[in-house]
Design an enzyme around this catalytic site. Structure first.
Site, PDB file in Angstrom:
ATOM      1  N   SER A   1       0.797  -1.225   0.000  1.00  0.00           N
ATOM      2  CA  SER A   1       0.000   0.000   0.000  1.00  0.00           C
ATOM      3  C   SER A   1       0.831   1.276   0.000  1.00  0.00           C
ATOM      4  O   SER A   1       0.322   2.336  -0.341  1.00  0.00           O
ATOM      5  CB  SER A   1      -0.944   0.010   1.209  1.00  0.00           C
ATOM      6  OG  SER A   1      -0.226   0.212   2.406  1.00  0.00           O
TER       7      SER A   1
ATOM      8  N   LYS B   1       0.106   4.410   6.866  1.00  0.00           N
ATOM      9  CA  LYS B   1      -0.385   5.293   5.802  1.00  0.00           C
ATOM     10  C   LYS B   1       0.285   6.664   5.948  1.00  0.00           C
ATOM     11  O   LYS B   1       0.969   6.945   6.928  1.00  0.00           O
ATOM     12  CB  LYS B   1      -1.910   5.483   5.887  1.00  0.00           C
ATOM     13  CG  LYS B   1      -2.728   4.200   5.833  1.00  0.00           C
ATOM     14  CD  LYS B   1      -2.666   3.503   4.494  1.00  0.00           C
ATOM     15  CE  LYS B   1      -3.434   2.182   4.505  1.00  0.00           C
ATOM     16  NZ  LYS B   1      -3.212   1.408   3.264  1.00  0.00           N
TER      17      LYS B   1
END
Length: 422
Positions: free
Chosen positions: A70, A124
């Site tokens: 990711s 993230k």
């Protein structure tokens, strides 16, 4: 042969842990710097950290590997541990400050993710801050109606909600949102392969564990992930990496040896004592893991012990003796392994260095099995199990325990230890 396999497994699991099964996965205030060294703010000549500070450093930093994609291309993830990037996490970075836009953070799942069954931390990038309005337009991110420049993502990447699975509730960023206090919007750099705030909403401040501040593996591509960290923060990172944290990639041992042989030569040329200690530590461990170079492993560990005692660095002395015990065991000298392992225990306990203590106890248990002394082996095994159970969650003791079970079954020593459920 079984000795080399045993050492390889044991050494690997004690030096690196995955960030999360699902995704992935600390600057320091004056108070923390003073915890490490009272004179830290007054001088830059402190070369190392003594053993009494190992526990403090472990409370500040940890190293994790990235099993998912990711955050590509900034960070490369892989379910194969040694094919993934490793990052250094500052766990105290937000004790006296707030997350900044662009920070790469590690956080616990929010309520929506928890309802979906997620339990492991995510990683993230912070995109929007409390009080800001965020929306998506034609594959781009807008903050307070202004296009957000994002140099860290590939130019072909688009940011939309197509990545979100359809459900009863529409994706969070299907419409513009204004962030409430103490809440952050986060996205992965790999926008087309990231399950993030677009879908499940915001990250509460209380859920943030820390910040990923440096990629530390592969060695050839180490990078700082936050260019705004100041000199004192970098200094603490170096203290941790040189005195506590290190990585052992079993599929790159020869490359690692070549790298740290050069580092050792440069450190000695420049009279860089911490660099010398770092190189000697890696060289000791890598040569032990190769199995065929146990004499060299012992030589490097003895050099490490000499430097540590010369400069009175208790933590490095503890680790040197632990490596000497392992090297002696690999050389089929269990009595020598026991002698060095016994020297580790009081130092490790004094320094609160649980990993070195665990390694020594484990080595002592196996050495006594090899010497056919089952009663002593059982005593040391039980003590090592107690240390394992006392390790914090960040040390990923479940993975250590699982792999230790494989080792003991492989060695077929359950009968000696009187254990049937490992």
């Amino acid at each position: 042969m079984w000795i080399n396999k045993t050492l390889l497994t044991c050494l690997s699991i004690l030096t690196a842990v995955s960030l999360t099964k699902a995704e992935i996965l600390p600057v320091q205030s004056k108070k923390l710097l003073q915890q490490i060294h009272p004179e830290a703010l007054a001088t830059e000549n402190i070369a190392s950290v003594d053993g009494s500070n190992i526990k403090t450093l472990r409370e500040i930093f940890e190293i994790r590997w990235i099993p998912a994609a990711s955050m590509a291309n900034t960070l490369q993830g892989s379910p194969q541990q040694w094919q993934a990037d490793f990052v250094l996490i500052d766990k105290t970075v937000y004790d006296n400050g707030l997350p900044k836009r662009g920070d790469i953070i590690i956080f616990k799942p929010n309520d929506n993710l928890t309802k979906e069954g997620y339990t492991d931390p995510f990683i993230k990038r912070v995109i929007a801050l409390p009080g800001e309005k965020v929306e998506l337009r034609k594959g781009k991110v807008y903050i307070n109606n202004k296009l957000l420049p994002e140099s860290y993502i590939d130019s072909k990447q688009v940011t939309n909600i197509d990545v979100c699975a359809s459900g009863e509730q529409p994706p969070f960023l299907s419409k513009s949102q204004t962030l409430p206090p103490n809440s952050y919007l986060v996205l992965g750099d790999n926008r087309q392969n990231s399950y993030d705030s677009r879908c499940w909403g915001l990250v509460p401040r209380k859920n943030i564990i820390g910040q990923a501040v440096r990629r530390v593996w592969p060695l050839s591509t180490q990078i700082n992930l936050d260019k705004n960290r100041h000199q004192q923060q970098h200094y603490l990172e170096e203290l941790f990496l040189k005195n506590v944290g290190f990585i052992i990639p079993p599929n790159n041992l020869n490359d690692g040896i070549a790298f740290f042989q050069k580092q050792l030569a440069n450190a000695r040329k420049n009279q860089d004592m911490t660099g010398e200690i770092t190189a000697l530590r890696h060289l000791s461990m890598y040569n032990i893991m190769l199995g065929i170079k146990n004499e060299q492993a012992m030589n490097y560990a003895q050099q490490l012990l000499k430097v540590a005692r010369q400069h009175k660095i208790s933590g490095a002395e503890t680790q040197a003796l632990a490596y000497m015990s392992l090297a002696a065991f690999a050389k089929l000298e269990p009595n020598l392994a026991i002698e060095y392992g016994q020297q580790v225990l009081p130092l490790a306990q004094k320094n609160q260095d649980q990993i070195s203590e665990y390694m020594a106890l484990w080595s002592l248990a196996i050495a006594h099995v090899y010497s056919n002394d089952c009663s002593q082996a059982k005593i040391f095994y039980d003590r090592s199990s107690s240390i394992l159970n006392s390790l914090p969650v960040s040390e990923n003791k479940n993975m250590i325990q699982e792999q230790m079970s494989v080792i003991f079954k492989q060695l077929n020593i359950q009968q000696c230890l009187g254990i049937s459920n490992i």
